[in-house]
Design a protein around this motif. Structure first.
Motif, PDB file in Angstrom:
ATOM      1  N   ASP A   1       0.826  -1.203   0.000  1.00 13.76           N
ATOM      2  CA  ASP A   1       0.000   0.000   0.000  1.00 13.76           C
ATOM      3  C   ASP A   1       0.865   1.260   0.000  1.00 13.76           C
ATOM      4  OD1 ASP A   1      -2.471   1.581   0.290  1.00 13.76           O
ATOM      5  OD2 ASP A   1      -1.679   1.984   2.305  1.00 13.76           O
ATOM      6  N   LEU A   2       1.895   1.257   0.841  1.00 12.84           N
ATOM      7  CA  LEU A   2       2.780   2.424   0.898  1.00 12.84           C
ATOM      8  C   LEU A   2       3.553   2.565  -0.398  1.00 12.84           C
ATOM      9  CD1 LEU A   2       3.956   4.776   2.487  1.00 12.84           C
ATOM     10  CD2 LEU A   2       5.613   3.181   3.477  1.00 12.84           C
ATOM     11  N   TYR A   3       4.054   1.461  -0.921  1.00 12.47           N
ATOM     12  CA  TYR A   3       4.819   1.502  -2.160  1.00 12.47           C
ATOM     13  C   TYR A   3       3.946   2.013  -3.316  1.00 12.47           C
ATOM     14  CZ  TYR A   3       7.766   0.101  -6.046  1.00 12.47           C
ATOM     15  OH  TYR A   3       8.525   0.103  -7.183  1.00 12.47           O
ATOM     16  N   GLY A   4       2.777   1.479  -3.450  1.00 18.33           N
ATOM     17  CA  GLY A   4       1.872   1.900  -4.521  1.00 18.33           C
ATOM     18  C   GLY A   4       1.311   3.288  -4.303  1.00 18.33           C
ATOM     19  N   GLY A   5       1.008   3.626  -3.063  1.00 17.46           N
ATOM     20  CA  GLY A   5       0.432   4.926  -2.750  1.00 17.46           C
ATOM     21  C   GLY A   5       1.447   6.044  -2.721  1.00 17.46           C
ATOM     22  N   GLY A   6       2.710   5.696  -2.537  1.00 15.97           N
ATOM     23  CA  GLY A   6       3.745   6.717  -2.481  1.00 15.97           C
ATOM     24  C   GLY A   6       3.833   7.509  -3.765  1.00 15.97           C
ATOM     25  N   GLY A   7       3.620   6.844  -4.885  1.00 15.85           N
ATOM     26  CA  GLY A   7       3.698   7.501  -6.171  1.00 15.85           C
ATOM     27  C   GLY A   7       2.620   8.528  -6.390  1.00 15.85           C
ATOM     28  N   ARG A   8       1.530   8.398  -5.686  1.00 13.02           N
ATOM     29  CA  ARG A   8       0.448   9.382  -5.828  1.00 13.02           C
ATOM     30  C   ARG A   8       0.803  10.699  -5.144  1.00 13.02           C
ATOM     31  NH1 ARG A   8      -3.115   4.611  -5.153  1.00 13.02           N
ATOM     32  NH2 ARG A   8      -2.833   4.852  -2.936  1.00 13.02           N
ATOM     33  N   GLN A   9       1.671  10.638  -4.143  1.00  9.34           N
ATOM     34  CA  GLN A   9       2.035  11.844  -3.402  1.00  9.34           C
ATOM     35  C   GLN A   9       3.378  12.410  -3.837  1.00  9.34           C
ATOM     36  OE1 GLN A   9       0.275  13.531  -1.073  1.00  9.34           O
ATOM     37  NE2 GLN A   9      -1.432  12.141  -1.418  1.00  9.34           N
ATOM     38  N   PHE A  10       4.251  11.552  -4.387  1.00  9.42           N
ATOM     39  CA  PHE A  10       5.615  11.955  -4.693  1.00  9.42           C
ATOM     40  C   PHE A  10       6.009  11.541  -6.099  1.00  9.42           C
ATOM     41  CE2 PHE A  10       5.382  11.235  -0.128  1.00  9.42           C
ATOM     42  CZ  PHE A  10       5.824  12.459   0.350  1.00  9.42           C
ATOM     43  N   SER A  11       6.895  12.329  -6.682  1.00  9.44           N
ATOM     44  CA  SER A  11       7.446  11.960  -7.983  1.00  9.44           C
ATOM     45  C   SER A  11       8.423  10.810  -7.778  1.00  9.44           C
ATOM     46  CB  SER A  11       8.179  13.153  -8.599  1.00  9.44           C
ATOM     47  OG  SER A  11       9.369  13.435  -7.858  1.00  9.44           O
ATOM     48  N   GLU A  12       8.837  10.183  -8.867  1.00  8.37           N
ATOM     49  CA  GLU A  12       9.817   9.103  -8.784  1.00  8.37           C
ATOM     50  C   GLU A  12      11.115   9.605  -8.152  1.00  8.37           C
ATOM     51  OE1 GLU A  12      11.512   6.410 -12.113  1.00  8.37           O
ATOM     52  OE2 GLU A  12       9.321   6.303 -12.232  1.00  8.37           O
ATOM     53  N   LYS A  13      11.536  10.805  -8.538  1.00  8.42           N
ATOM     54  CA  LYS A  13      12.757  11.391  -7.985  1.00  8.42           C
ATOM     55  C   LYS A  13      12.632  11.588  -6.476  1.00  8.42           C
ATOM     56  CE  LYS A  13      15.849  15.342  -8.311  1.00  8.42           C
ATOM     57  NZ  LYS A  13      16.147  16.602  -8.984  1.00  8.42           N
ATOM     58  N   GLU A  14      11.488  12.097  -6.022  1.00  5.88           N
ATOM     59  CA  GLU A  14      11.286  12.319  -4.593  1.00  5.88           C
ATOM     60  C   GLU A  14      11.301  11.004  -3.819  1.00  5.88           C
ATOM     61  OE1 GLU A  14       8.584  16.319  -4.291  1.00  5.88           O
ATOM     62  OE2 GLU A  14       7.625  14.515  -5.087  1.00  5.88           O
ATOM     63  N   LEU A  15      10.767   9.943  -4.413  1.00  5.32           N
ATOM     64  CA  LEU A  15      10.767   8.642  -3.749  1.00  5.32           C
ATOM     65  C   LEU A  15      12.185   8.108  -3.548  1.00  5.32           C
ATOM     66  CD1 LEU A  15       7.737   6.868  -5.471  1.00  5.32           C
ATOM     67  CD2 LEU A  15       7.867   7.746  -3.126  1.00  5.32           C
TER      68      LEU A  15
END
Length: 70
Positions: free
Chosen positions: A24-38
């Protein structure tokens, strides 16, 4: 929501015993952050932890650093 996810995203690599980053965190992280930010968020955490671990054995005083002072 962004701050909450950011905190969870940076804490996940530090808690390897918990199994890492859940789906959930891995998949949901992209909704809040760009790939670079991740990528940048955990790298910042790694750098800060490294500096802290280096400071401990050398008994570096906390809060004494002044830029440009040698």
């Amino acid at each position: 929501e962004r701050e909450r996810r950011g905190r969870k995203w940076t804490e996940a690599p530090a808690r390897l015993a918990n199994g890492g980053v859940d789906d959930d965190l891995y998949g949901g992280g992209g909704r809040q952050f760009s790939e670079k930010e991740l990528v940048v968020l955990p790298l910042a955490l790694i750098a800060i932890n490294g500096w802290n671990r280096l400071a401990v054995p050398f008994r570096a005083p906390v809060g004494d650093y002044q830029p440009g002072r040698s």
